[in-house]
Design a protein around this motif. Sequence first.
Motif, PDB file in Angstrom:
ATOM      1  N   ASP A   6       0.828  -1.216   0.000  1.00 32.48           N
ATOM      2  CA  ASP A   6       0.000   0.000   0.000  1.00 32.48           C
ATOM      3  C   ASP A   6       0.859   1.261   0.000  1.00 32.48           C
ATOM      4  O   ASP A   6       0.513   2.261  -0.645  1.00 32.48           O
ATOM      5  CB  ASP A   6      -0.927  -0.001   1.221  1.00 32.48           C
ATOM      6  CG  ASP A   6      -2.032  -1.056   1.118  1.00 32.48           C
ATOM      7  OD1 ASP A   6      -2.285  -1.511  -0.011  1.00 32.48           O
ATOM      8  OD2 ASP A   6      -2.614  -1.409   2.160  1.00 32.48           O
ATOM      9  N   PHE A   7       1.966   1.213   0.728  1.00 30.08           N
ATOM     10  CA  PHE A   7       2.873   2.361   0.754  1.00 30.08           C
ATOM     11  C   PHE A   7       3.412   2.646  -0.642  1.00 30.08           C
ATOM     12  O   PHE A   7       3.427   3.792  -1.110  1.00 30.08           O
ATOM     13  CB  PHE A   7       4.033   2.113   1.715  1.00 30.08           C
ATOM     14  CG  PHE A   7       5.153   3.105   1.587  1.00 30.08           C
ATOM     15  CD1 PHE A   7       5.081   4.345   2.199  1.00 30.08           C
ATOM     16  CD2 PHE A   7       6.281   2.806   0.817  1.00 30.08           C
ATOM     17  CE1 PHE A   7       6.117   5.272   2.057  1.00 30.08           C
ATOM     18  CE2 PHE A   7       7.308   3.721   0.680  1.00 30.08           C
ATOM     19  CZ  PHE A   7       7.227   4.948   1.301  1.00 30.08           C
ATOM     20  N   TYR A   8       3.852   1.604  -1.339  1.00 29.33           N
ATOM     21  CA  TYR A   8       4.464   1.800  -2.656  1.00 29.33           C
ATOM     22  C   TYR A   8       3.439   2.218  -3.710  1.00 29.33           C
ATOM     23  O   TYR A   8       3.789   2.916  -4.669  1.00 29.33           O
ATOM     24  CB  TYR A   8       5.205   0.535  -3.083  1.00 29.33           C
ATOM     25  CG  TYR A   8       6.504   0.357  -2.321  1.00 29.33           C
ATOM     26  CD1 TYR A   8       7.623   1.129  -2.642  1.00 29.33           C
ATOM     27  CD2 TYR A   8       6.604  -0.535  -1.261  1.00 29.33           C
ATOM     28  CE1 TYR A   8       8.808   0.998  -1.940  1.00 29.33           C
ATOM     29  CE2 TYR A   8       7.781  -0.677  -0.554  1.00 29.33           C
ATOM     30  CZ  TYR A   8       8.880   0.101  -0.898  1.00 29.33           C
ATOM     31  OH  TYR A   8      10.051  -0.020  -0.189  1.00 29.33           O
ATOM     32  N   LEU A   9       2.185   1.837  -3.545  1.00 27.24           N
ATOM     33  CA  LEU A   9       1.152   2.282  -4.475  1.00 27.24           C
ATOM     34  C   LEU A   9       0.964   3.796  -4.404  1.00 27.24           C
ATOM     35  O   LEU A   9       0.530   4.430  -5.369  1.00 27.24           O
ATOM     36  CB  LEU A   9      -0.174   1.570  -4.172  1.00 27.24           C
ATOM     37  CG  LEU A   9      -0.221   0.074  -4.513  1.00 27.24           C
ATOM     38  CD1 LEU A   9      -1.549  -0.532  -4.066  1.00 27.24           C
ATOM     39  CD2 LEU A   9       0.003  -0.151  -5.994  1.00 27.24           C
ATOM     40  N   MET A  39      -0.037  10.780   2.305  1.00 26.16           N
ATOM     41  CA  MET A  39      -1.192   9.891   2.421  1.00 26.16           C
ATOM     42  C   MET A  39      -0.803   8.548   3.024  1.00 26.16           C
ATOM     43  O   MET A  39      -1.659   7.799   3.513  1.00 26.16           O
ATOM     44  CB  MET A  39      -1.834   9.685   1.049  1.00 26.16           C
ATOM     45  CG  MET A  39      -2.409  10.953   0.434  1.00 26.16           C
ATOM     46  SD  MET A  39      -2.852  10.746  -1.324  1.00 26.16           S
ATOM     47  CE  MET A  39      -4.120   9.468  -1.190  1.00 26.16           C
ATOM     48  N   ALA A  40       0.503   8.238   2.988  1.00 22.64           N
ATOM     49  CA  ALA A  40       0.982   6.953   3.506  1.00 22.64           C
ATOM     50  C   ALA A  40       1.764   7.086   4.798  1.00 22.64           C
ATOM     51  O   ALA A  40       1.765   6.176   5.627  1.00 22.64           O
ATOM     52  CB  ALA A  40       1.842   6.253   2.455  1.00 22.64           C
TER      53      ALA A  40
END
Length: 259
Positions: A6-9, A39-40
Amino acid sequence: MLPDLDFYLIAIPAVLLVGLSKGGMGEALSLMGVPILSMAVSPVQAAALLLPILIAMDLVSLWMWRKHGDRKTLFMLLPGAIAGIVIGWATSAYVSRDLLRLIIGLITVLFVLRYVYNIWRMRLGITIAPKTQRAGPAALWGSFAGYGSFVAHAGGPPFQIYALPLQLDPREYTGTIVRFFAILNAVKLIPYFALGQLDLSNLKISATLFPLAIVATVCGAFIVRRMKPQIFYPFMYSMAFIAGSKLLWDGIVGLAAGG
């Protein structure tokens, strides 16, 4: 331990935009990096994660634009910019970043509106000569660029306010801004370390994004090298307007939330 998928997205689009900016496509793209990455992770960590990536991009940009750059513009702006970084470090705990964003954003939007007004005057047959190098404005906008770069990664618009009216050749302009922010980012490492914003875990995460950062920077340089002046300058002023508008909006929202 590295972050999850999710972080890399979220991180990948942020790095792509910043990389295109570093290639020469305008600071408006770069300004999106920290907000998207926030956002992350926290905004402070987002800024810390991006700094090593920015420096990796700077190395690529310096190589891509090694034959271009206006030394006089660079030397005129750097003293004020270094002073701005020092002031930013010394006052980082006392000055509202949102207020700074609002001020820089408002000035930048007014600057672009003045450019639009001058275009209208030129269509009426009035000649608008390029600005000359001036020590006073260089010190003022250089200090704003250094200060804004340190506290909010928002040094691009003040640089543009001084450099765009000089009407440099597009390649010389791009080579100058690449050198300017490469130097500033290297200098910023010292106070960032002093403030504890860079640690081993953040550096490891940043390192995983280096390959993408390099590819994006090369792509940005590839596009800018093929722009004619009559396309380049309207594009740069458009990017400055978007950047200024975003800073203005972020400043207003931040101050409203804080109030």
